[in-house]
Design a protein around this motif. Structure first.
Motif, PDB file in Angstrom:
ATOM      1  N   ASP A 146     117.797 -19.478  11.215  1.00 11.29           N
ATOM      2  CA  ASP A 146     118.070 -18.047  11.107  1.00 11.29           C
ATOM      3  C   ASP A 146     116.942 -17.397  10.336  1.00 11.29           C
ATOM      4  O   ASP A 146     116.575 -17.873   9.256  1.00 11.29           O
ATOM      5  N   ILE A 147     116.408 -16.326  10.858  1.00  8.66           N
ATOM      6  CA  ILE A 147     115.362 -15.585  10.165  1.00  8.66           C
ATOM      7  C   ILE A 147     115.963 -14.248   9.761  1.00  8.66           C
ATOM      8  O   ILE A 147     116.382 -13.470  10.616  1.00  8.66           O
ATOM      9  N   HIS A 148     116.031 -14.029   8.442  1.00  4.65           N
ATOM     10  CA  HIS A 148     116.665 -12.832   7.902  1.00  4.65           C
ATOM     11  C   HIS A 148     115.632 -11.892   7.300  1.00  4.65           C
ATOM     12  O   HIS A 148     114.626 -12.337   6.745  1.00  4.65           O
ATOM     13  N   VAL A 149     115.899 -10.605   7.391  1.00  7.63           N
ATOM     14  CA  VAL A 149     114.988  -9.578   6.898  1.00  7.63           C
ATOM     15  C   VAL A 149     114.662  -9.783   5.426  1.00  7.63           C
ATOM     16  O   VAL A 149     113.507  -9.765   5.022  1.00  7.63           O
ATOM     17  N   VAL A 150     115.676 -10.008   4.597  1.00  8.44           N
ATOM     18  CA  VAL A 150     115.481 -10.081   3.148  1.00  8.44           C
ATOM     19  C   VAL A 150     115.166 -11.497   2.679  1.00  8.44           C
ATOM     20  O   VAL A 150     114.203 -11.725   1.959  1.00  8.44           O
ATOM     21  N   SER A 151     115.947 -12.455   3.110  1.00  3.82           N
ATOM     22  CA  SER A 151     115.832 -13.802   2.550  1.00  3.82           C
ATOM     23  C   SER A 151     114.861 -14.716   3.295  1.00  3.82           C
ATOM     24  O   SER A 151     114.588 -15.817   2.846  1.00  3.82           O
ATOM     25  N   GLY A 152     114.343 -14.286   4.446  1.00 10.40           N
ATOM     26  CA  GLY A 152     113.398 -15.122   5.187  1.00 10.40           C
ATOM     27  C   GLY A 152     114.087 -16.176   6.022  1.00 10.40           C
ATOM     28  O   GLY A 152     115.211 -16.004   6.468  1.00 10.40           O
ATOM     29  N   ARG A 153     113.428 -17.314   6.202  1.00  6.18           N
ATOM     30  CA  ARG A 153     113.937 -18.380   7.065  1.00  6.18           C
ATOM     31  C   ARG A 153     115.011 -19.188   6.354  1.00  6.18           C
ATOM     32  O   ARG A 153     114.846 -19.596   5.215  1.00  6.18           O
ATOM     33  N   GLN A 154     116.098 -19.430   7.072  1.00 12.74           N
ATOM     34  CA  GLN A 154     117.179 -20.265   6.567  1.00 12.74           C
ATOM     35  C   GLN A 154     117.542 -21.278   7.636  1.00 12.74           C
ATOM     36  O   GLN A 154     117.380 -21.023   8.811  1.00 12.74           O
ATOM     37  N   GLY A 155     118.060 -22.386   7.211  1.00  7.44           N
ATOM     38  CA  GLY A 155     118.459 -23.432   8.151  1.00  7.44           C
ATOM     39  C   GLY A 155     117.579 -24.650   7.989  1.00  7.44           C
ATOM     40  O   GLY A 155     116.644 -24.663   7.198  1.00  7.44           O
ATOM     41  N   LEU A 174     111.782  -9.169   9.629  1.00  7.94           N
ATOM     42  CA  LEU A 174     112.116  -9.590  10.972  1.00  7.94           C
ATOM     43  C   LEU A 174     113.458 -10.292  10.978  1.00  7.94           C
ATOM     44  O   LEU A 174     113.778 -11.038  10.054  1.00  7.94           O
ATOM     45  N   ARG A 175     114.252 -10.076  12.009  1.00  9.04           N
ATOM     46  CA  ARG A 175     115.539 -10.749  12.171  1.00  9.04           C
ATOM     47  C   ARG A 175     115.535 -11.450  13.517  1.00  9.04           C
ATOM     48  O   ARG A 175     115.253 -10.832  14.547  1.00  9.04           O
ATOM     49  N   ALA A 176     115.795 -12.743  13.518  1.00  9.01           N
ATOM     50  CA  ALA A 176     115.832 -13.518  14.758  1.00  9.01           C
ATOM     51  C   ALA A 176     116.610 -14.806  14.527  1.00  9.01           C
ATOM     52  O   ALA A 176     116.830 -15.211  13.381  1.00  9.01           O
ATOM     53  N   ASP A 177     117.017 -15.429  15.601  1.00  3.91           N
ATOM     54  CA  ASP A 177     117.649 -16.743  15.575  1.00  3.91           C
ATOM     55  C   ASP A 177     116.919 -17.632  16.560  1.00  3.91           C
ATOM     56  O   ASP A 177     116.617 -17.216  17.680  1.00  3.91           O
ATOM     57  N   LEU A 178     116.648 -18.847  16.142  1.00  5.44           N
ATOM     58  CA  LEU A 178     115.996 -19.828  16.993  1.00  5.44           C
ATOM     59  C   LEU A 178     116.883 -21.072  16.982  1.00  5.44           C
ATOM     60  O   LEU A 178     117.189 -21.612  15.925  1.00  5.44           O
ATOM     61  N   VAL A 179     117.315 -21.475  18.163  1.00  3.31           N
ATOM     62  CA  VAL A 179     118.141 -22.670  18.290  1.00  3.31           C
ATOM     63  C   VAL A 179     117.299 -23.708  19.015  1.00  3.31           C
ATOM     64  O   VAL A 179     116.920 -23.516  20.170  1.00  3.31           O
ATOM     65  N   CYS A 180     116.960 -24.781  18.309  1.00  6.91           N
ATOM     66  CA  CYS A 180     116.066 -25.813  18.829  1.00  6.91           C
ATOM     67  C   CYS A 180     116.865 -27.050  19.210  1.00  6.91           C
ATOM     68  O   CYS A 180     117.802 -27.432  18.503  1.00  6.91           O
ATOM     69  N   ILE A 187     106.101 -16.366   9.895  1.00  3.95           N
ATOM     70  CA  ILE A 187     107.079 -15.351  10.270  1.00  3.95           C
ATOM     71  C   ILE A 187     106.687 -14.012   9.661  1.00  3.95           C
ATOM     72  O   ILE A 187     106.447 -13.916   8.456  1.00  3.95           O
ATOM     73  N   ALA A 188     106.621 -12.996  10.515  1.00  9.09           N
ATOM     74  CA  ALA A 188     106.275 -11.654  10.053  1.00  9.09           C
ATOM     75  C   ALA A 188     107.368 -11.129   9.123  1.00  9.09           C
ATOM     76  O   ALA A 188     108.544 -11.494   9.259  1.00  9.09           O
ATOM     77  N   PRO A 189     107.015 -10.277   8.160  1.00 14.07           N
ATOM     78  CA  PRO A 189     108.025  -9.712   7.259  1.00 14.07           C
ATOM     79  C   PRO A 189     108.960  -8.751   7.989  1.00 14.07           C
ATOM     80  O   PRO A 189     108.631  -8.226   9.047  1.00 14.07           O
ATOM     81  N   LYS A 243     106.241 -30.525  24.660  1.00 10.60           N
ATOM     82  CA  LYS A 243     107.419 -31.245  24.169  1.00 10.60           C
ATOM     83  C   LYS A 243     107.011 -32.265  23.112  1.00 10.60           C
ATOM     84  O   LYS A 243     106.172 -33.124  23.348  1.00 10.60           O
ATOM     85  N   GLY A 244     107.596 -32.130  21.943  1.00 11.24           N
ATOM     86  CA  GLY A 244     107.324 -33.068  20.863  1.00 11.24           C
ATOM     87  C   GLY A 244     105.973 -32.892  20.202  1.00 11.24           C
ATOM     88  O   GLY A 244     105.575 -33.717  19.389  1.00 11.24           O
ATOM     89  N   ARG A 245     105.254 -31.806  20.528  1.00  7.03           N
ATOM     90  CA  ARG A 245     103.917 -31.613  19.966  1.00  7.03           C
ATOM     91  C   ARG A 245     103.733 -30.280  19.248  1.00  7.03           C
ATOM     92  O   ARG A 245     102.648 -29.996  18.751  1.00  7.03           O
ATOM     93  N   VAL A 246     104.745 -29.424  19.202  1.00 12.35           N
ATOM     94  CA  VAL A 246     104.611 -28.116  18.560  1.00 12.35           C
ATOM     95  C   VAL A 246     104.466 -28.307  17.055  1.00 12.35           C
ATOM     96  O   VAL A 246     105.298 -28.937  16.409  1.00 12.35           O
ATOM     97  N   ARG A 247     103.393 -27.780  16.501  1.00 11.00           N
ATOM     98  CA  ARG A 247     103.098 -27.915  15.070  1.00 11.00           C
ATOM     99  C   ARG A 247     103.318 -26.611  14.302  1.00 11.00           C
ATOM    100  O   ARG A 247     103.553 -26.630  13.107  1.00 11.00           O
ATOM    101  N   VAL A 248     103.195 -25.464  15.001  1.00  9.56           N
ATOM    102  CA  VAL A 248     103.316 -24.159  14.354  1.00  9.56           C
ATOM    103  C   VAL A 248     104.199 -23.262  15.212  1.00  9.56           C
ATOM    104  O   VAL A 248     104.014 -23.183  16.429  1.00  9.56           O
ATOM    105  N   ILE A 249     105.151 -22.596  14.569  1.00  9.96           N
ATOM    106  CA  ILE A 249     105.964 -21.576  15.237  1.00  9.96           C
ATOM    107  C   ILE A 249     105.669 -20.256  14.552  1.00  9.96           C
ATOM    108  O   ILE A 249     105.842 -20.121  13.343  1.00  9.96           O
ATOM    109  N   THR A 250     105.188 -19.297  15.345  1.00  9.89           N
ATOM    110  CA  THR A 250     104.898 -17.960  14.846  1.00  9.89           C
ATOM    111  C   THR A 250     105.886 -16.993  15.487  1.00  9.89           C
ATOM    112  O   THR A 250     106.077 -17.011  16.703  1.00  9.89           O
ATOM    113  N   ILE A 251     106.499 -16.150  14.659  1.00  3.57           N
ATOM    114  CA  ILE A 251     107.410 -15.121  15.160  1.00  3.57           C
ATOM    115  C   ILE A 251     106.954 -13.800  14.567  1.00  3.57           C
ATOM    116  O   ILE A 251     106.825 -13.663  13.347  1.00  3.57           O
ATOM    117  N   ASP A 252     106.681 -12.833  15.461  1.00  6.68           N
ATOM    118  CA  ASP A 252     106.265 -11.511  14.987  1.00  6.68           C
ATOM    119  C   ASP A 252     106.784 -10.438  15.918  1.00  6.68           C
ATOM    120  O   ASP A 252     107.413 -10.728  16.929  1.00  6.68           O
TER     121      ASP A 252
END
Length: 151
Positions: free
Chosen positions: A29-38, A9-15, A5-7, A139-148
């Motif tokens: 939840d991806i937060h600007v200050v605290s990073g990835r949560q959830g 950055l604010r985003a939400d991913l619902v999987c 995850i790029a620094p 489906k069922g094979r994603v190993r890396v999630i990149t958000i930028d």
């Protein structure tokens, strides 16, 4: 699953563990200050998703951590004006009811009678539009999630 995850950055991913945004739901939840949560998302349980982020944000789903990830199945999803919907809070988002098929950015379900692939490219740099990628099972094979952020 590995996250890149790029620094600032604010985003939400619902999987979702099922198709058509169904099954067990995991919110990241991806937060600007605290990073990835959830909770973490088990690889085997990612079959559909919703991505909410500012315009110009990019999500990459990769099936390998290797340097040559573009030689394996992958998909890019970009939040673009005219190719997204607005949430009740006024944020931009897209829905992917099936990781392996193209649907409208605001689709809640994949229509099996009208299934088609997202645009296929060999390399990330070749892609245009709001979504594209390399063909293969995701489906069922994603190993890396990149958000930028683009630009």
């Amino acid at each position: 699953m590995k996250w890149d995850i790029a620094p600032k950055l604010r985003a939400d991913l619902v999987c979702y563990a099922g198709l058509n945004l169904s099954g067990e739901r995991r919110v990241v939840d991806i937060h600007v200050v605290s990073g990835r949560q959830g909770v973490d998302v088990p690889t085997a349980e990612l079959k559909s998703l919703a991505f909410i982020a500012p315009l110009g944000t990019r999500l990459l789903l990769k099936t390998t951590e290797a340097e040559d990830w573009e030689s394996q199945p992958w998909r890019c999803v970009r939040i673009m004006k005219g190719h997204s919907f607005k949430t009740q809070e006024g944020n931009y988002g897209v829905r992917i009811p099936d990781l392996e098929y193209l649907d409208k950015p605001d689709a809640r379900r994949n229509d099996p009678d009208w299934q088609e692939s997202y645009p296929l490219v060999e390399r990330l740099a070749e892609g245009t539009g709001w979504t594209f990628g390399r063909e293969g099972d995701l489906k069922g094979r994603v190993r890396v999630i990149t958000i930028d952020k683009l630009g």
